[in-house]
Design a protein around this motif. Structure first.
Motif, PDB file in Angstrom:
ATOM      1  N   GLU A  68      50.939  33.992  41.980  1.00 16.21           N
ATOM      2  CA  GLU A  68      49.672  33.788  41.846  1.00 16.21           C
ATOM      3  C   GLU A  68      49.134  33.788  43.416  1.00 16.21           C
ATOM      4  O   GLU A  68      49.583  32.713  44.091  1.00 16.21           O
ATOM      5  N   ASP A  70      45.875  33.501  46.518  1.00 15.28           N
ATOM      6  CA  ASP A  70      44.501  33.356  46.985  1.00 15.28           C
ATOM      7  C   ASP A  70      44.169  34.293  48.301  1.00 15.28           C
ATOM      8  O   ASP A  70      45.190  34.196  48.990  1.00 15.28           O
ATOM      9  N   THR A 118      39.294  35.778  44.023  1.00 15.40           N
ATOM     10  CA  THR A 118      40.568  36.278  43.422  1.00 15.40           C
ATOM     11  C   THR A 118      40.401  36.257  41.922  1.00 15.40           C
ATOM     12  O   THR A 118      39.838  35.442  41.385  1.00 15.40           O
ATOM     13  N   ASN A 163      41.991  36.112  38.785  1.00 15.12           N
ATOM     14  CA  ASN A 163      43.347  35.398  38.365  1.00 15.12           C
ATOM     15  C   ASN A 163      44.000  36.310  37.227  1.00 15.12           C
ATOM     16  O   ASN A 163      45.554  35.956  37.009  1.00 15.12           O
ATOM     17  N   GLN A 177      45.171  39.319  39.858  1.00 11.21           N
ATOM     18  CA  GLN A 177      45.619  39.106  41.294  1.00 11.21           C
ATOM     19  C   GLN A 177      45.062  40.179  42.348  1.00 11.21           C
ATOM     20  O   GLN A 177      45.587  40.268  43.418  1.00 11.21           O
ATOM     21  N   ASN A 197      50.223  32.428  48.592  1.00 11.03           N
ATOM     22  CA  ASN A 197      50.267  31.976  47.248  1.00 11.03           C
ATOM     23  C   ASN A 197      50.115  30.735  47.291  1.00 11.03           C
ATOM     24  O   ASN A 197      49.516  29.784  47.961  1.00 11.03           O
TER      25      ASN A 197
END
Length: 770
Positions: free
Chosen positions: A290, A292, A306, A308, A311, A337
């Motif tokens: 994950e 950002d 972003t 989710n 990604q 990350n």
């Protein structure tokens, strides 16, 4: 008596046990054999435990011999074997006492057999001695390989774990006797899995021997071998497989695969709109992947969010762009990350970056006004075509198209091509003090491109309205009023707007020579009317008209003359104005014009309702054929005839009316004469103009012939008109039955040429009858 127990072999070592001699009366004593076996001598028996190796392949394997000390060898003794396995697994030679195993023995199935032996004298059949118990033990050999009982094995260990990290422990089991040498002593070894794993030989614990990266290989198959007899030659072995999976740790940072992204955005795009996507890749999985995104944009025009699920980084528009102002942007994006453990920070020291070049696309935009709204002022009363203000709009595109202006739905203002707003009608602030206009600017070369701006016009006040009474005053004065008595307080209003507070001045008109009343200005926009004499006469002067001048403080000041009507009333001794008012006429007591108009309207509505009802009643009376339009399956004809009551037995039947043709064929001569007589009577009752009546009958006949709703059968319709003051009385034909059969029809000839045909018909009939 001597007894000897012979043991053939134990553990592959030949043993020769000495014979022990005992008597019947001797005590039991225990002798320890040097090899570890125990012999017990009791009552002439010498018994012990026998050992036999397992898995012997011989059909008859000699175990040992039983012999009584009373046996002298004359074959008079018989040996018997009793107990579990006797006769099936173990047999005994009845003469010699030799014991044999006739089946293959497996220590893992049963390692101990307890048997009983007895010696019998064959001559007497009696037991020579009591039963004696002994044990046969099955000695172990290494015939079972080690087995792993908890298969399959699977373990999970984090990637990049240090050396010596515990992974899993495997355990094998050997069914051989652990107390018998090294048959059940195991050693573990690694057949597959080097150099990443190692195993402890005696415990079976698997440990990591080298760091592993999940992104290179995420699982390993390790083969473990277990050997008994501590690995000596001849040992047996078993193997098992262990699946070792590496769990992910966040040891990889996200990286942009592309160093430059090219995006486009239209200058007409709205705020919050997505203009493109960027994507970074992370070799980790799950939560460790994950990420950002962030951007460095000095213009604060763009932002990134972003997704989710995928990604991805979605570039959105933070504020509107203008091609003419700036046609391209260059921004920098970063990715990192979302969650990183402290011990893994060393893998995330620098964030991955990329550049985004955004090109702004030009679109044909509508004109843009220089101001978001316009506010103009103009004095009321300005002449036609007076200048109000100017609006201005430009084409933001590069071609700079000329602009045309228009005002939507306005009859008071207009605008020219230069954006100048002017008046087309006079303005009156007292009617409308504000005008809310909408001016539209349209491109000359592209008329679909237009925009509008609000224009607010305030009408400024000028002093063009003189002050006047604030209300209608009904003033009364008593006949016995004294001089100086206040009879009315007045005030004024001005429809104009004043920069300062309104101030009014009151005075009595100088042109009016009326000394009966005077006025005092209170200097607070009110004034009082006072009597200037004592006593008034209702008969001589019932009403006084006083002209009052009211001036305002405007520039220039305006003055108006207002007439105050004063009624003289007869009052009581107290001078109460209420008593005076009650003696006035109703109209003078306050019935204003509005009340009178309302009363008149109510009266007109009531009269109209009455006339409407009368008209509807008259219309219903004039309906000649109300039965028209009803169902003709049964025709009901209404006649204004007077019946004969209960004595009338010759009334017409509706069935006969439905069959007109048959009715005429069956009609008797008498009935014909009755009808002619009735027709003669009706002809005398024809109205003042027979031509009108005939026309009426012909019209009704034509209407019946052309009516599509007429019944399919013949019907007789009788039309009659009874004039005013008729001497015939009833028109009923029921009384025709009283006529004689010898009726004379000569009178038909006297009816005129219209009845010539009828006179001929009945005249011929009479002659033929005669």
């Amino acid at each position: 008596m001597n007894c000897c127990l012979l043991l053939p072999f134990m553990l592959g070592i030949p043993l020769l046990l000495p014979c022990l001699i005992a008597t019947e009366n001797s005590k039991t004593e225990e002798v320890k054999h040097p090899a570890g076996s125990h012999l017990r001598v009791r009552r002439g028996w010498m018994w012990n435990q026998f050992f036999v190796p397992e898995e012997m392949n011989k059909t008859r394997h000699h175990i040992g011999q039983l012999r009584s000390d009373l046996d002298n060898g004359n074959n008079s003794f018989q040996y018997k074997l009793l107990g579990a396995g006797a006769g099936s697994i173990f047999v005994i030679d009845e003469r010699t006492g030799d014991i044999y195993a006739v089946q293959k023995l497996d220590r893992e199935e049963r390692s101990l057999y307890t048997l009983r032996a007895q010696v019998i004298d064959t001559t007497t059949g009696r037991a020579m001695e009591p039963e004696s118990e002994f044990v046969i033990r099955v000695s172990d050999i290494n015939d079972n390989e080690p087995k792993f009982l908890d298969e399959p094995y699977e373990a999970i260990v984090p990637e990049m774990s240090p050396e010596g990290t515990f992974v899993i422990q495997v355990t094998a089991s050997d069914a051989d006797d652990p107390s018998s040498g090294n048959n059940a002593r195991l050693l573990y070894s690694l057949r597959q899995g080097q150099p990443y794993f190692s195993i402890e030989p005696t415990t079976g614990v698997i440990r990591i021997s080298s760091k592993m990266d999940r992104e290179l290989q995420d699982e390993y198959w390790v083969i473990i071998q277990a050997k008994d007899m501590i690995g000596l030659p001849g040992a047996l072995s078993g193997t098992t497989s262990v699946l070792i999976k590496l769990s992910d740790v966040n040891d990889n940072k996200p990286i942009f695969k592309d160093s430059l992204y090219r995006l486009t955005v239209s200058e007409s795009a709205s705020v919050g709109m997505s203009i493109g996507k960027i994507m970074a890749y992370d070799n980790d999985i799950g939560e460790n992947a994950e990420m950002d995104y962030s951007i460095e944009d000095d213009s604060k025009t763009f932002d990134v969010i972003t997704n989710n699920e995928t990604q991805e980084g979605i570039i959105i528009l933070k504020k509107r762009v203008d091609f003419e102002h700036q046609n391209h942007y260059r921004i920098r994006a970063k990715v990192k990350n979302r969650r990183v453990d402290e011990q893994l920070r060393k893998y995330h020291t620098e964030a991955s970056t990329t550049f985004i070049k955004i090109q702004v696309e030009d679109v044909d935009e509508p004109p843009v006004f220089l101001l978001p709204y316009y506010l103009f002022e103009i004095f009321e009363g300005s002449p036609y075509g007076s200048f109000v203000g100017t609006v201005s709009a430009t084409d933001p595109d590069q071609r700079k198209s000329p602009i045309r202006y228009s005002i939507t739905r306005s009859k008071v203002f207009s605008i020219d091509d230069n954006g100048t707003v002017f008046t087309t009608n006079p303005l009156d602030r007292e009617i409308s003090a504000w005008y809310n206009l909408s001016v539209t600017a349209t491109e000359k070369y592209s008329i679909e491109q237009s925009s509008a701006v609000p224009v607010y016009v305030q009408v400024l006040d000028i002093n063009d309205h003189a002050p006047e009474f604030s209300e209608y005053y009904e003033t009364y004065v008593c006949e016995n009023a004294v001089s100086g008595q206040v009879i009315q307080t007045i005030s004024a209003v001005d429809r104009d707007e004043s920069i300062e507070d309104h101030h009014f001045y009151f005075n009595v008109s100088v042109v009016e020579n009326n000394s009966s009343f005077t006025i005092i200005d209170n200097q607070d926009n009110t004034a009082v009317i006072l009597t200037n004499r004592t006593g008034f006469s209702l008969q001589e002067e019932p009403v006084f008209y006083v002209s009052i001048l009211i001036a305002d403080n405007g520039i220039p000041s305006l003055t108006s003359t207002n007439t105050l009507t004063i009624h003289v009333c007869a009052c009581d001794d107290t001078g109460s104005t209420q008593t005076c008012n009650n003696k006035d006429l109703m109209l003078s007591m306050g019935f204003k014009t509005e009340v009178i108009i309302a009363i008149l309207i109510c009266i007109m509505i009531i009269c109209g309702f009455i006339f409407l009802n009368l008209g509807l009643k008259q219309r219903r009376k004039q309906t000649l054929f109300p039965e028209k339009g009803e169902d003709f399956r049964e025709n009901i004809f209404r006649y204004d005839d007077e019946g004969g009551g209960e004595e009338d037995t010759e009334a017409f039947d509706i069935v006969e009316l439905q069959g007109g043709t048959v009715m005429r064929e069956r009609k008797t001569r008498r009935a014909t004469r009755v009808e002619i007589r009735s027709l003669y009577r009706q002809s005398l009752q024809v109205g003042p103009d027979s031509a009108v009546f005939r026309k009426f009958i012909l019209e009704k006949l034509e209407e019946a012939n052309t009516d599509p709703c007429a019944p399919p059968f013949d019907s007789l319709q009788t039309y009659a008109f009874e004039g005013t003051g008729s001497l015939a009385g009833s028109l009923s034909s029921l009384g025709s039955a009283v006529f004689d059969e010898d009726e004379n029809y000569d009178y038909v000839n006297e009816l005129g040429p219209r009845f010539k045909r009828l006179a001929c018909m009945f005249g011929s009939a009479m002659q033929s009858n005669n």
